[in-house]
Design a protein around this motif. Structure first.
Motif, PDB file in Angstrom:
ATOM      1  N   TRP A  96       0.820  -1.205   0.000  1.00  0.00           N
ATOM      2  CA  TRP A  96       0.000   0.000   0.000  1.00  0.00           C
ATOM      3  C   TRP A  96       0.858   1.262   0.000  1.00  0.00           C
ATOM      4  O   TRP A  96       1.833   1.365   0.718  1.00  0.00           O
ATOM      5  N   GLN A  97       0.460   2.214  -0.835  1.00  0.00           N
ATOM      6  CA  GLN A  97       1.084   3.531  -0.851  1.00  0.00           C
ATOM      7  C   GLN A  97      -0.015   4.550  -1.111  1.00  0.00           C
ATOM      8  O   GLN A  97      -0.797   4.407  -2.045  1.00  0.00           O
ATOM      9  N   PRO A 105       5.713   2.204  -0.832  1.00  0.00           N
ATOM     10  CA  PRO A 105       4.953   0.950  -0.828  1.00  0.00           C
ATOM     11  C   PRO A 105       5.256   0.153   0.448  1.00  0.00           C
ATOM     12  O   PRO A 105       6.409  -0.106   0.768  1.00  0.00           O
ATOM     13  N   THR A 106       4.193  -0.195   1.179  1.00  0.00           N
ATOM     14  CA  THR A 106       4.327  -0.817   2.491  1.00  0.00           C
ATOM     15  C   THR A 106       3.560  -2.126   2.540  1.00  0.00           C
ATOM     16  O   THR A 106       2.378  -2.174   2.182  1.00  0.00           O
ATOM     17  N   ALA A 107       4.217  -3.183   2.994  1.00  0.00           N
ATOM     18  CA  ALA A 107       3.554  -4.473   3.176  1.00  0.00           C
ATOM     19  C   ALA A 107       2.610  -4.363   4.363  1.00  0.00           C
ATOM     20  O   ALA A 107       2.989  -3.868   5.427  1.00  0.00           O
ATOM     21  N   LEU A 108       1.364  -4.803   4.162  1.00  0.00           N
ATOM     22  CA  LEU A 108       0.352  -4.760   5.215  1.00  0.00           C
ATOM     23  C   LEU A 108      -0.382  -6.093   5.261  1.00  0.00           C
ATOM     24  O   LEU A 108      -0.466  -6.790   4.248  1.00  0.00           O
ATOM     25  N   PRO A 109      -0.947  -6.415   6.415  1.00  0.00           N
ATOM     26  CA  PRO A 109      -1.816  -7.596   6.464  1.00  0.00           C
ATOM     27  C   PRO A 109      -2.997  -7.383   5.511  1.00  0.00           C
ATOM     28  O   PRO A 109      -3.453  -6.237   5.310  1.00  0.00           O
ATOM     29  N   ALA A 110      -3.499  -8.446   4.933  1.00  0.00           N
ATOM     30  CA  ALA A 110      -4.573  -8.343   3.947  1.00  0.00           C
ATOM     31  C   ALA A 110      -5.791  -7.562   4.444  1.00  0.00           C
ATOM     32  O   ALA A 110      -6.305  -6.714   3.705  1.00  0.00           O
ATOM     33  N   PRO A 111      -6.279  -7.785   5.671  1.00  0.00           N
ATOM     34  CA  PRO A 111      -7.461  -7.022   6.095  1.00  0.00           C
ATOM     35  C   PRO A 111      -7.199  -5.515   6.155  1.00  0.00           C
ATOM     36  O   PRO A 111      -8.066  -4.716   5.774  1.00  0.00           O
ATOM     37  N   GLN A 112      -6.035  -5.124   6.601  1.00  0.00           N
ATOM     38  CA  GLN A 112      -5.702  -3.701   6.670  1.00  0.00           C
ATOM     39  C   GLN A 112      -5.594  -3.115   5.267  1.00  0.00           C
ATOM     40  O   GLN A 112      -6.095  -2.023   4.985  1.00  0.00           O
ATOM     41  N   TYR A 113      -4.958  -3.848   4.366  1.00  0.00           N
ATOM     42  CA  TYR A 113      -4.832  -3.416   2.971  1.00  0.00           C
ATOM     43  C   TYR A 113      -6.218  -3.240   2.353  1.00  0.00           C
ATOM     44  O   TYR A 113      -6.506  -2.230   1.714  1.00  0.00           O
TER      45      TYR A 113
END
Length: 143
Positions: A96-97, A105-113
């Protein structure tokens, strides 16, 4: 099931078109063609005499509503523990960015994304400069 309909969770209220407007009529026509078992290619073709931007806007909102409903039914099974990465299989990871909180761009858990994505889409749909509620006024360069 209570979690699915909690307004602070993933499920969002369905976006609607104002009855009596041209977009409402386009929406009804799109729904009728999609529910009749007609060829999908023919179902999404621009009806004669209709504005292309209005037709696209109707389908974007309908698509958002359908995805929102589908995600609302599965979100309880995808938690930060069970889905620690937003991925498209083993080869693809989505990051996500947004140039505000997440500048890179940041790796996030799927629910947060997914929550960030659905919020972002909702902001776009509610943006009058992109999806004006007055028929025939969509900016061609945006859509």
């Amino acid at each position: 099931l209570k979690q699915v309909f909690n307004k602070d969770k993933t499920f969002r209220p369905k976006r609607k078109f104002e009855p009596g407007t041209q977009r409402f009529e386009l929406h009804k026509r799109a729904q009728a063609s999609l529910n009749s078992g007609v060829d999908l290619k023919a179902a999404v073709q621009l009806p004669s005499g209709e504005d292309q931007n209005d037709w696209v806007a109707v389908h974007v909102v309908d698509f958002f509503n359908r995805i929102n409903l589908i995600y609302g039914t599965i979100c309880e099974f995808c938690t930060e523990r069970t889905c620690p990465v937003m991925s498209g299989g083993p080869k693809y990871e989505y990051r996500w960015q947004d140039d505000m909180k997440y500048k890179k761009p940041t790796a996030l858990p799927a629910p947060q994304y997914m929550n960030l994505l659905m919020d972002w889409i909702e902001v776009q749909i509610n943006n009058e400069d992109i999806f004006p509620t007055s028929v025939g006024k969509c900016k061609e360069e945006v859509l």
